[in-house]
Design a protein around this motif. Structure first.
Motif, short mmCIF file in Angstrom:
data_model
loop_
_atom_site.label_atom_id
_atom_site.label_comp_id
_atom_site.label_asym_id
_atom_site.label_seq_id
_atom_site.Cartn_x
_atom_site.Cartn_y
_atom_site.Cartn_z
N ASP A 4 0.85 -1.19 0.00
CA ASP A 4 0.00 0.00 0.00
C ASP A 4 0.89 1.24 0.00
O ASP A 4 1.63 1.47 0.95
CB ASP A 4 -0.90 -0.01 1.23
N PRO A 5 0.86 2.05 -1.06
CA PRO A 5 1.72 3.24 -1.10
C PRO A 5 1.31 4.29 -0.07
O PRO A 5 2.06 5.22 0.19
CB PRO A 5 1.53 3.76 -2.53
N ASN A 6 0.12 4.14 0.52
CA ASN A 6 -0.33 5.10 1.53
C ASN A 6 -0.10 4.61 2.95
O ASN A 6 -0.63 5.18 3.89
CB ASN A 6 -1.81 5.42 1.31
N GLU A 7 0.69 3.57 3.11
CA GLU A 7 1.04 3.06 4.43
C GLU A 7 2.42 3.62 4.80
O GLU A 7 3.42 3.25 4.22
CB GLU A 7 1.09 1.54 4.42
N PRO A 8 2.48 4.56 5.73
CA PRO A 8 3.78 5.15 6.06
C PRO A 8 4.67 4.17 6.82
O PRO A 8 4.17 3.36 7.60
CB PRO A 8 3.41 6.33 6.96
N PRO A 9 5.97 4.20 6.56
CA PRO A 9 6.87 3.34 7.31
C PRO A 9 6.99 3.85 8.75
O PRO A 9 7.31 5.01 8.97
CB PRO A 9 8.20 3.47 6.57
N MET A 10 6.66 2.99 9.69
CA MET A 10 6.68 3.39 11.10
C MET A 10 7.41 2.32 11.90
O MET A 10 7.24 1.13 11.65
CB MET A 10 5.25 3.53 11.63
N PRO A 11 8.18 2.73 12.89
CA PRO A 11 8.82 1.76 13.78
C PRO A 11 7.78 1.11 14.69
O PRO A 11 6.67 1.62 14.85
CB PRO A 11 9.81 2.62 14.58
N GLY A 12 8.14 -0.02 15.31
CA GLY A 12 7.23 -0.72 16.20
C GLY A 12 6.79 0.10 17.40
O GLY A 12 5.64 0.07 17.80
N ALA A 34 -3.97 13.09 2.93
CA ALA A 34 -5.34 12.64 3.20
C ALA A 34 -5.44 11.12 3.06
O ALA A 34 -6.03 10.45 3.92
CB ALA A 34 -6.32 13.33 2.27
N ALA A 35 -4.88 10.56 2.02
CA ALA A 35 -4.93 9.11 1.81
C ALA A 35 -4.15 8.38 2.90
O ALA A 35 -4.59 7.35 3.41
CB ALA A 35 -4.39 8.76 0.43
N LYS A 42 -7.79 3.81 9.59
CA LYS A 42 -8.33 2.47 9.41
C LYS A 42 -7.51 1.43 10.17
O LYS A 42 -8.07 0.50 10.77
CB LYS A 42 -8.38 2.10 7.93
N ASP A 43 -6.19 1.56 10.13
CA ASP A 43 -5.32 0.64 10.86
C ASP A 43 -5.58 0.71 12.36
O ASP A 43 -5.61 -0.30 13.05
CB ASP A 43 -3.85 0.93 10.58
N LYS A 44 -5.74 1.92 12.87
CA LYS A 44 -5.99 2.10 14.31
C LYS A 44 -7.33 1.51 14.69
O LYS A 44 -7.45 0.86 15.74
CB LYS A 44 -5.91 3.58 14.67
N LEU A 45 -8.37 1.72 13.87
CA LEU A 45 -9.68 1.12 14.14
C LEU A 45 -9.59 -0.41 14.18
O LEU A 45 -10.16 -1.05 15.07
CB LEU A 45 -10.69 1.54 13.09
N ALA A 46 -8.89 -0.99 13.22
CA ALA A 46 -8.73 -2.45 13.18
C ALA A 46 -8.00 -2.93 14.43
O ALA A 46 -8.36 -3.96 15.01
CB ALA A 46 -7.99 -2.86 11.92
N GLN A 47 -7.00 -2.18 14.84
CA GLN A 47 -6.23 -2.55 16.04
C GLN A 47 -7.12 -2.50 17.28
O GLN A 47 -7.09 -3.40 18.11
CB GLN A 47 -5.05 -1.59 16.19
N LEU A 48 -7.95 -1.47 17.39
CA LEU A 48 -8.83 -1.34 18.54
C LEU A 48 -9.91 -2.42 18.57
O LEU A 48 -10.36 -2.83 19.64
CB LEU A 48 -9.46 0.05 18.56
N ARG A 49 -10.33 -2.87 17.39
CA ARG A 49 -11.34 -3.92 17.30
C ARG A 49 -10.75 -5.31 17.50
O ARG A 49 -11.47 -6.29 17.52
CB ARG A 49 -12.02 -3.87 15.93
N GLY A 50 -9.42 -5.38 17.56
CA GLY A 50 -8.77 -6.67 17.75
C GLY A 50 -8.40 -7.36 16.45
O GLY A 50 -7.99 -8.49 16.44
#
Length: 52
Positions: A4-12, A34-35, A42-50
């Motif tokens: 996904d080109p809109n997924e920023p590289p982030m450390p753990g 914006a993207a 969306k990633d944070k929502l998925a994480q919160l939902r398990g």
């Protein structure tokens, strides 16, 4: 494998200072902010939902 080109590289683990600096530079100069912000949300929502 698709990347996904809109997924920023982030450390753990991210410190408050790193997050603050990332947000400041992201808002200042990212043409696809914006993207990318939508993907982060969306990633944070998925994480919160398990989800993954």
């Amino acid at each position: 494998m698709a990347v996904d080109p809109n997924e920023p590289p982030m450390p753990g683990k991210v410190s408050y200072e790193q997050a603050k600096n990332f947000a400041a530079s992201f808002l200042h100069g990212q043409p696809h902010r914006a993207a990318i912000a939508t993907t982060l949300f969306k990633d944070k929502l998925a994480q919160l939902r398990g989800g993954s």
